[in-house]
Scaffold this motif. Structure first.
Motif, PDB file in Angstrom:
ATOM      1  N   VAL A  30       0.846  -1.210   0.000  1.00 34.96           N
ATOM      2  CA  VAL A  30       0.000   0.000   0.000  1.00 34.96           C
ATOM      3  C   VAL A  30       0.881   1.259   0.000  1.00 34.96           C
ATOM      4  CG1 VAL A  30      -1.702   1.330   1.321  1.00 34.96           C
ATOM      5  CG2 VAL A  30      -1.990  -1.117   1.059  1.00 34.96           C
ATOM      6  N   THR A  33       2.362   1.660  -3.406  1.00 36.74           N
ATOM      7  CA  THR A  33       1.324   1.994  -4.386  1.00 36.74           C
ATOM      8  C   THR A  33       1.025   3.488  -4.328  1.00 36.74           C
ATOM      9  OG1 THR A  33       0.366  -0.193  -4.122  1.00 36.74           O
ATOM     10  CG2 THR A  33      -1.036   1.450  -5.127  1.00 36.74           C
ATOM     11  N   VAL A  34       0.976   3.998  -3.095  1.00 34.76           N
ATOM     12  CA  VAL A  34       0.697   5.417  -2.918  1.00 34.76           C
ATOM     13  C   VAL A  34       1.861   6.272  -3.428  1.00 34.76           C
ATOM     14  CG1 VAL A  34       0.481   7.168  -1.100  1.00 34.76           C
ATOM     15  CG2 VAL A  34      -0.978   5.160  -1.047  1.00 34.76           C
TER      16      VAL A  34
ATOM     17  N   HIS B  19      -8.688   6.677  -5.594  1.00 34.59           N
ATOM     18  CA  HIS B  19      -7.682   6.639  -6.662  1.00 34.59           C
ATOM     19  C   HIS B  19      -8.330   6.370  -8.020  1.00 34.59           C
ATOM     20  CE1 HIS B  19      -4.793   6.545  -3.354  1.00 34.59           C
ATOM     21  NE2 HIS B  19      -3.918   6.960  -4.237  1.00 34.59           N
ATOM     22  N   VAL B  26      -5.329   1.282 -11.658  1.00 33.38           N
ATOM     23  CA  VAL B  26      -4.494   0.158 -11.182  1.00 33.38           C
ATOM     24  C   VAL B  26      -4.176   0.340  -9.696  1.00 33.38           C
ATOM     25  CG1 VAL B  26      -2.322  -1.079 -11.489  1.00 33.38           C
ATOM     26  CG2 VAL B  26      -3.531  -0.190 -13.468  1.00 33.38           C
ATOM     27  N   LYS B  27      -3.776   1.561  -9.337  1.00 37.55           N
ATOM     28  CA  LYS B  27      -3.475   1.839  -7.932  1.00 37.55           C
ATOM     29  C   LYS B  27      -4.709   1.593  -7.063  1.00 37.55           C
ATOM     30  CE  LYS B  27       0.290   5.171  -8.171  1.00 37.55           C
ATOM     31  NZ  LYS B  27       0.764   6.476  -7.719  1.00 37.55           N
ATOM     32  N   ILE B  30      -5.256  -2.142  -6.589  1.00 35.87           N
ATOM     33  CA  ILE B  30      -4.277  -2.738  -5.650  1.00 35.87           C
ATOM     34  C   ILE B  30      -4.654  -2.371  -4.211  1.00 35.87           C
ATOM     35  CG2 ILE B  30      -1.864  -2.720  -4.896  1.00 35.87           C
ATOM     36  CD1 ILE B  30      -1.075  -2.229  -7.850  1.00 35.87           C
ATOM     37  N   ILE B  31      -4.955  -1.097  -3.997  1.00 30.66           N
ATOM     38  CA  ILE B  31      -5.321  -0.636  -2.646  1.00 30.66           C
ATOM     39  C   ILE B  31      -6.572  -1.370  -2.155  1.00 30.66           C
ATOM     40  CG2 ILE B  31      -6.202   1.369  -1.351  1.00 30.66           C
ATOM     41  CD1 ILE B  31      -4.284   3.075  -3.152  1.00 30.66           C
ATOM     42  N   VAL B  34      -5.655  -5.124  -1.320  1.00 28.41           N
ATOM     43  CA  VAL B  34      -4.757  -5.306  -0.166  1.00 28.41           C
ATOM     44  C   VAL B  34      -5.450  -4.909   1.140  1.00 28.41           C
ATOM     45  CG1 VAL B  34      -2.581  -4.590   0.889  1.00 28.41           C
ATOM     46  CG2 VAL B  34      -2.667  -5.065  -1.547  1.00 28.41           C
ATOM     47  N   ILE B  35      -6.167  -3.778   1.131  1.00 26.76           N
ATOM     48  CA  ILE B  35      -6.826  -3.340   2.369  1.00 26.76           C
ATOM     49  C   ILE B  35      -7.970  -4.293   2.736  1.00 26.76           C
ATOM     50  CG2 ILE B  35      -8.257  -1.491   3.376  1.00 26.76           C
ATOM     51  CD1 ILE B  35      -6.269   0.481   2.212  1.00 26.76           C
ATOM     52  N   THR B  38      -6.380  -7.478   4.128  1.00 25.34           N
ATOM     53  CA  THR B  38      -5.804  -7.293   5.460  1.00 25.34           C
ATOM     54  C   THR B  38      -6.913  -7.190   6.518  1.00 25.34           C
ATOM     55  OG1 THR B  38      -4.040  -6.041   4.399  1.00 25.34           O
ATOM     56  CG2 THR B  38      -4.146  -5.913   6.783  1.00 25.34           C
ATOM     57  N   CYS B 134      -4.022   6.362   2.251  1.00 22.10           N
ATOM     58  CA  CYS B 134      -4.552   6.484   0.890  1.00 22.10           C
ATOM     59  C   CYS B 134      -5.499   7.686   0.772  1.00 22.10           C
ATOM     60  CB  CYS B 134      -5.294   5.207   0.491  1.00 22.10           C
ATOM     61  SG  CYS B 134      -4.226   3.780   0.495  1.00 22.10           S
TER      62      CYS B 134
END
Lengths: 72, 153
Positions: A30, A33-34, B19, B26-27, B30-31, B34-35, B38, B134
């Motif tokens: 993360v 990515t940021v 985002h 894409v970002k 992914i965020i 993953v979040i 988790t 983010c």
């Protein structure tokens, strides 16, 4: 599936430190990515950050272990 | 200003959506993955009581930063607690309520005990804090782009 999420898991007493790895990976991915400007570099940069954090924690753990074990 | 607030609200409600809103698909993806992974790993380890406003208010705040994920888990926890409160019935003190609550949770196999408690809350709480990062990123990007447009004019 819902029951699986409803009740707490019983984790084995040893090896719980391994659960740190996915958490570190999530933080690395993360964060990178940021920060990353080029999306294609995210995975490589995440891997490097993951290794960096893991190394730092291992060193920190070793220092703490040494302090606990050898401190008079 | 409206765009900044909308981006922040989206980034909070659905991690990664901020985002996507500003064009980084894409970002955002992914965020989101993953979040979500988790946060729900934390719930998988700790069960429905991982998100518990009364027992762990600080972790609760961190968990709520995951937006929709946190709200869903909280709503679920509330529905379970409603049933437990019904079984507890009227109480005379906060301490008595806490004791009876813990007893009911243990009887139903829902009680969170250390070390699972710590690990589960660390996962779901860290997911929330990552989403905060983010949200800040999205807000900064929107503000910078708005500023650049103003300078160009």
């Amino acid at each position: 599936m819902i029951d699986l999420l409803k009740y707490p898991m019983t984790l084995p007493p040893y090896g719980q430190l391994w659960l740190l790895l996915p958490l570190l990976a999530a933080v690395a991915v993360v964060y990178k990515t940021v920060r990353a400007e080029d999306v294609r570099r995210i995975w490589l940069e995440s891997l490097l950050l993951f290794a960096y954090m893991l190394g730092g924690l291992v060193v920190l753990g070793a220092i703490l272990w040494a302090v606990i074990s050898f401190w008079p | 200003m409206f765009k900044t607030l909308l981006a922040a609200a989206l980034a909070w409600l659905i991690p990664g959506a901020g985002h996507v809103f500003i064009g980084s698909r894409v970002k955002g993806a992914i965020i989101f993955v993953v979040i979500a992974a988790t946060f729900w790993s934390g719930i998988l380890m700790g069960g429905v009581m991982t998100v518990d406003r009364q027992a762990e208010p600080m972790w609760f705040v961190a968990e709520m930063l995951t937006g929709g994920h946190g709200l869903t888990a909280w709503r679920w926890q509330q529905s379970v607690m409603k049933k437990i409160d019904k079984d507890i019935g009227p109480v005379t003190s906060a301490q008595q309520y806490r004791d009876l609550r813990d007893e009911q949770l243990a009887r139903r196999g829902l009680a969170l005990v250390s070390p699972v408690e710590v690990i589960a809350r660390a996962y779901s709480g860290v997911a929330g804090m990552l989403n905060l990062l983010c949200i800040f990123d999205v807000v900064m990007l929107v503000m910078m782009r708005t500023r650049q447009k103003v300078v160009r004019r």
